[in-house]
Design a protein around this motif. Sequence first.
Motif, PDB file in Angstrom:
ATOM      1  N   PHE A  97      12.510  44.415  -6.969  1.00  0.00           N
ATOM      2  CA  PHE A  97      12.934  45.812  -7.035  1.00  0.00           C
ATOM      3  C   PHE A  97      12.294  46.625  -5.910  1.00  0.00           C
ATOM      4  O   PHE A  97      12.969  47.423  -5.240  1.00  0.00           O
ATOM      5  N   ALA A  98      10.995  46.424  -5.702  1.00  0.00           N
ATOM      6  CA  ALA A  98      10.292  47.149  -4.644  1.00  0.00           C
ATOM      7  C   ALA A  98      10.902  46.852  -3.285  1.00  0.00           C
ATOM      8  O   ALA A  98      11.093  47.761  -2.459  1.00  0.00           O
ATOM      9  N   CYS A  99      11.221  45.587  -3.022  1.00  0.00           N
ATOM     10  CA  CYS A  99      11.818  45.213  -1.731  1.00  0.00           C
ATOM     11  C   CYS A  99      13.196  45.841  -1.554  1.00  0.00           C
ATOM     12  O   CYS A  99      13.528  46.326  -0.465  1.00  0.00           O
ATOM     13  N   CYS A 100      14.002  45.833  -2.617  1.00  0.00           N
ATOM     14  CA  CYS A 100      15.361  46.382  -2.522  1.00  0.00           C
ATOM     15  C   CYS A 100      15.334  47.879  -2.238  1.00  0.00           C
ATOM     16  O   CYS A 100      16.066  48.371  -1.373  1.00  0.00           O
ATOM     17  N   VAL A 101      14.483  48.604  -2.963  1.00  0.00           N
ATOM     18  CA  VAL A 101      14.419  50.056  -2.774  1.00  0.00           C
ATOM     19  C   VAL A 101      13.866  50.396  -1.397  1.00  0.00           C
ATOM     20  O   VAL A 101      14.418  51.234  -0.662  1.00  0.00           O
ATOM     21  N   ALA A 102      12.775  49.733  -1.017  1.00  0.00           N
ATOM     22  CA  ALA A 102      12.163  50.028   0.275  1.00  0.00           C
ATOM     23  C   ALA A 102      13.097  49.667   1.426  1.00  0.00           C
ATOM     24  O   ALA A 102      13.194  50.397   2.420  1.00  0.00           O
ATOM     25  N   ALA A 103      13.801  48.541   1.291  1.00  0.00           N
ATOM     26  CA  ALA A 103      14.684  48.101   2.369  1.00  0.00           C
ATOM     27  C   ALA A 103      15.869  49.036   2.568  1.00  0.00           C
ATOM     28  O   ALA A 103      16.516  48.999   3.629  1.00  0.00           O
ATOM     29  N   LEU A 104      16.169  49.886   1.583  1.00  0.00           N
ATOM     30  CA  LEU A 104      17.226  50.878   1.772  1.00  0.00           C
ATOM     31  C   LEU A 104      16.924  51.794   2.953  1.00  0.00           C
ATOM     32  O   LEU A 104      17.836  52.385   3.537  1.00  0.00           O
ATOM     33  N   GLY A 105      15.631  51.923   3.312  1.00  0.00           N
ATOM     34  CA  GLY A 105      15.277  52.698   4.498  1.00  0.00           C
ATOM     35  C   GLY A 105      15.926  52.136   5.749  1.00  0.00           C
ATOM     36  O   GLY A 105      16.336  52.886   6.644  1.00  0.00           O
ATOM     37  N   GLY A 106      16.041  50.823   5.826  1.00  0.00           N
ATOM     38  CA  GLY A 106      16.741  50.211   6.954  1.00  0.00           C
ATOM     39  C   GLY A 106      18.217  50.530   6.937  1.00  0.00           C
ATOM     40  O   GLY A 106      18.841  50.716   7.987  1.00  0.00           O
ATOM     41  N   SER A 107      18.806  50.612   5.741  1.00  0.00           N
ATOM     42  CA  SER A 107      20.241  50.911   5.661  1.00  0.00           C
ATOM     43  C   SER A 107      20.531  52.330   6.130  1.00  0.00           C
ATOM     44  O   SER A 107      21.599  52.596   6.687  1.00  0.00           O
ATOM     45  N   LEU A 108      19.590  53.270   5.903  1.00  0.00           N
ATOM     46  CA  LEU A 108      19.771  54.625   6.420  1.00  0.00           C
ATOM     47  C   LEU A 108      19.855  54.597   7.941  1.00  0.00           C
ATOM     48  O   LEU A 108      20.735  55.219   8.547  1.00  0.00           O
ATOM     49  N   PHE A 109      18.916  53.900   8.553  1.00  0.00           N
ATOM     50  CA  PHE A 109      18.878  53.788  10.003  1.00  0.00           C
ATOM     51  C   PHE A 109      20.155  53.134  10.519  1.00  0.00           C
ATOM     52  O   PHE A 109      20.799  53.614  11.461  1.00  0.00           O
ATOM     53  N   GLY A 110      20.548  52.040   9.890  1.00  0.00           N
ATOM     54  CA  GLY A 110      21.729  51.312  10.332  1.00  0.00           C
ATOM     55  C   GLY A 110      23.008  52.090  10.123  1.00  0.00           C
ATOM     56  O   GLY A 110      23.904  52.080  10.981  1.00  0.00           O
ATOM     57  N   TYR A 111      23.121  52.786   8.983  1.00  0.00           N
ATOM     58  CA  TYR A 111      24.339  53.557   8.725  1.00  0.00           C
ATOM     59  C   TYR A 111      24.540  54.616   9.800  1.00  0.00           C
ATOM     60  O   TYR A 111      25.659  54.810  10.294  1.00  0.00           O
ATOM     61  N   ASP A 112      23.452  55.282  10.174  1.00  0.00           N
ATOM     62  CA  ASP A 112      23.599  56.303  11.210  1.00  0.00           C
ATOM     63  C   ASP A 112      23.948  55.690  12.557  1.00  0.00           C
ATOM     64  O   ASP A 112      24.752  56.248  13.308  1.00  0.00           O
ATOM     65  N   LEU A 113      23.335  54.541  12.880  1.00  0.00           N
ATOM     66  CA  LEU A 113      23.679  53.866  14.137  1.00  0.00           C
ATOM     67  C   LEU A 113      25.173  53.590  14.219  1.00  0.00           C
ATOM     68  O   LEU A 113      25.800  53.781  15.258  1.00  0.00           O
ATOM     69  N   GLY A 114      25.745  53.120  13.095  1.00  0.00           N
ATOM     70  CA  GLY A 114      27.152  52.752  13.108  1.00  0.00           C
ATOM     71  C   GLY A 114      28.106  53.918  12.990  1.00  0.00           C
ATOM     72  O   GLY A 114      29.164  53.933  13.631  1.00  0.00           O
ATOM     73  N   VAL A 115      27.744  54.928  12.189  1.00  0.00           N
ATOM     74  CA  VAL A 115      28.720  55.970  11.878  1.00  0.00           C
ATOM     75  C   VAL A 115      28.913  56.943  13.035  1.00  0.00           C
ATOM     76  O   VAL A 115      30.023  57.459  13.251  1.00  0.00           O
ATOM     77  N   SER A 116      27.853  57.223  13.820  1.00  0.00           N
ATOM     78  CA  SER A 116      27.955  58.264  14.849  1.00  0.00           C
ATOM     79  C   SER A 116      28.965  57.903  15.934  1.00  0.00           C
ATOM     80  O   SER A 116      29.769  58.741  16.350  1.00  0.00           O
ATOM     81  N   GLY A 117      28.937  56.650  16.386  1.00  0.00           N
ATOM     82  CA  GLY A 117      29.884  56.251  17.429  1.00  0.00           C
ATOM     83  C   GLY A 117      31.319  56.275  16.942  1.00  0.00           C
ATOM     84  O   GLY A 117      32.228  56.683  17.674  1.00  0.00           O
ATOM     85  N   GLY A 118      31.551  55.847  15.682  1.00  0.00           N
ATOM     86  CA  GLY A 118      32.909  55.859  15.147  1.00  0.00           C
ATOM     87  C   GLY A 118      33.448  57.261  14.982  1.00  0.00           C
ATOM     88  O   GLY A 118      34.614  57.535  15.294  1.00  0.00           O
ATOM     89  N   VAL A 119      32.617  58.177  14.513  1.00  0.00           N
ATOM     90  CA  VAL A 119      33.052  59.557  14.315  1.00  0.00           C
ATOM     91  C   VAL A 119      33.395  60.222  15.643  1.00  0.00           C
ATOM     92  O   VAL A 119      34.396  60.947  15.756  1.00  0.00           O
ATOM     93  N   THR A 120      32.588  59.984  16.671  1.00  0.00           N
ATOM     94  CA  THR A 120      32.845  60.611  17.971  1.00  0.00           C
ATOM     95  C   THR A 120      34.093  60.071  18.652  1.00  0.00           C
ATOM     96  O   THR A 120      34.539  60.637  19.654  1.00  0.00           O
ATOM     97  N   SER A 121      34.669  58.992  18.138  1.00  0.00           N
ATOM     98  CA  SER A 121      35.928  58.485  18.692  1.00  0.00           C
ATOM     99  C   SER A 121      37.141  58.955  17.900  1.00  0.00           C
ATOM    100  O   SER A 121      38.280  58.685  18.285  1.00  0.00           O
ATOM    101  N   MET A 122      36.920  59.653  16.770  1.00  0.00           N
ATOM    102  CA  MET A 122      38.037  60.110  15.932  1.00  0.00           C
ATOM    103  C   MET A 122      38.657  61.380  16.512  1.00  0.00           C
ATOM    104  O   MET A 122      37.952  62.332  16.850  1.00  0.00           O
ATOM    105  N   ASP A 123      39.983  61.416  16.598  1.00  0.00           N
ATOM    106  CA  ASP A 123      40.685  62.562  17.188  1.00  0.00           C
ATOM    107  C   ASP A 123      40.416  63.856  16.426  1.00  0.00           C
ATOM    108  O   ASP A 123      40.225  64.919  17.033  1.00  0.00           O
ATOM    109  N   ASP A 124      40.422  63.794  15.088  1.00  0.00           N
ATOM    110  CA  ASP A 124      40.215  65.011  14.298  1.00  0.00           C
ATOM    111  C   ASP A 124      38.850  65.636  14.573  1.00  0.00           C
ATOM    112  O   ASP A 124      38.713  66.862  14.639  1.00  0.00           O
ATOM    113  N   PHE A 125      37.835  64.798  14.731  1.00  0.00           N
ATOM    114  CA  PHE A 125      36.489  65.286  15.035  1.00  0.00           C
ATOM    115  C   PHE A 125      36.450  65.923  16.421  1.00  0.00           C
ATOM    116  O   PHE A 125      35.877  67.002  16.611  1.00  0.00           O
ATOM    117  N   LEU A 126      37.084  65.269  17.393  1.00  0.00           N
ATOM    118  CA  LEU A 126      37.089  65.801  18.758  1.00  0.00           C
ATOM    119  C   LEU A 126      37.864  67.112  18.850  1.00  0.00           C
ATOM    120  O   LEU A 126      37.451  68.047  19.543  1.00  0.00           O
TER     121      LEU A 126
END
Length: 561
Positions: free
Chosen positions: A78-107
């Motif tokens: 449980f401790a590993c799963c909860v703590a490792a979610l910190g990595g998912s925050l970092f990774g989610y932002d890495l992935g989402v920012s580039g995709g959003v900046t390529s979306m026409d509606d956002f631009l």
Amino acid sequence: MNQIRFLKPEESGHLDLNQTAHDLKSLVQGKTRFGKELEKPIKTQPDGHFSTGGGFVDQEVAKRAHLYEYRITKAFVFACCVAALGGSLFGYDLGVSGGVTSMDDFLIRFFPSIYRRKQQHLSETDYCKYDSQILTLFTSSLYFAALVSTFGASYITRTKGRRASILVGSVSFFIGGLINACAINIAMLIIGRIFLGFGIGFGNQAVPLYLSETAPPKIRGMVNQLFQLTTCVGVLIANIINYFTAQIHPWGWRLSLGLAMVPAALMFIGGVFLPETPNSLVEQGKLDEARENLVKIRGTQNVDSEFHDLQVASKAAREIKHPFRNLLERKNRPQLVIGALGIPAFQQLTGMNSILFYAPVIFQSLGFGSNASLYTSILTSCMIVFATFVSMYVVDRKGRRFLFLEGGCQMVVSMVVVAIVLALKFGHGVELPKSYAAILVVMICAFVLAFGWSWGPLGWLVPSELFPLETRSAGQSIVVCNNMLFTALVAQCFLVSLCHLRYGIFLLFAALIMVMTCFIYFLLPETKQVPIEEIVFLWQNHWFWKKYVAEPSEEKAVRVG
């Protein structure tokens, strides 16, 4: 297996003199408990302590990891799963920012000039489609904020505990996701990114430390790499979400940015029930609670040896009044140059995070359609997740240097081929032929794979192994700060560099990777299966670093087998 065990006073009546004599004989003959020869012969000091003539470990803080008992408990998982979610925050932002900046509606909403430029070259190749410092500031502002917050996170982590930093990071990330999802102007976007950056700064400071301190010593390397694994999974999930939200007009981008609140909320809820690490509780003087948590995490009442070592290590760490100043001493030059400065900076200068940030933007610049670029980003994300599993399997078998050197060579070849294809067929105002586009995708995937099993996970793992106890917290702070600084600089400069250097940007990355591969080859010794407290032996036997690291001839020392 020969072992030297330091007995507690109450155990001394059961001392087996014959066994002890046999153990001492083996030790003096140069045998470790693993049956391997020591790198230097054992020397005895006048006070009766032992030294190898290389590194040393003070008798009071000598680790007895071979005496530690543990089971894989539900509390530990449980401790590993909860703590490792910190990595998912970092990774989610890495992935989402580039995709959003390529979306026409956002631009259309925030960057109409870029949208018009994109439409003018919709089916053509153009290096400068997305050249905008304000657009890149949307991405890089997060990492500048993370850099600044690292210093506050270091203080909170040290004084209030690892759990406190994880909670603060999750709250800050949640607020940032909420602001970005509701943004009506660029100022709100940047403010939201700053809150996200604070969350990343606290998470990256506390999570790797929490995982290392919670894990049993024998599986610490694999557990520590959970941070990198969840980061990669976060990137993959973000790209999949972007693929579907791009079809939702005109507010799909809001959903992509707002979903960052989900892992943040999960990490906060889990963090409320998360046990503090025994190391942190010992540092705070809460010894009874520390022992109770250690028993819960290890699944056994027999934790006396490990708990004693925690107390001794904490006492030794508290005696160091100026850890940052200590890190600058000549004897710590290898850790400063390699662990604190070299590897964190080089990890970003591979160019990998630029590809993660801007994968959809890059592929659209190369003439791919919007859906095709997002689909290709999902493919590269899958590659890096797969590569992380490869690294976890290989790192303790083949070693760190093997992965660094193989990955470096593969990345150089990939970048050179990409540059050649672009130089021949790209940037002439026409659509890139499909055969050449396929070569680009294959080479970028090869590059991502190489990074995923080398500089990606090892960029966090190796620095965490190099620092001695007295400079470990200071060293980790510099590692995170340096990493965030170069992450922000590369993110801010990549698109403008792509515009002005054209295919030369990939040749620049290839040259930098060659330099860092040579850096590893000549300056980093192999740390595979070397106990952390014995890393100092490697410096004193290294052809270059031994002239900086003095022989500890005056120290009380013992080599624990």
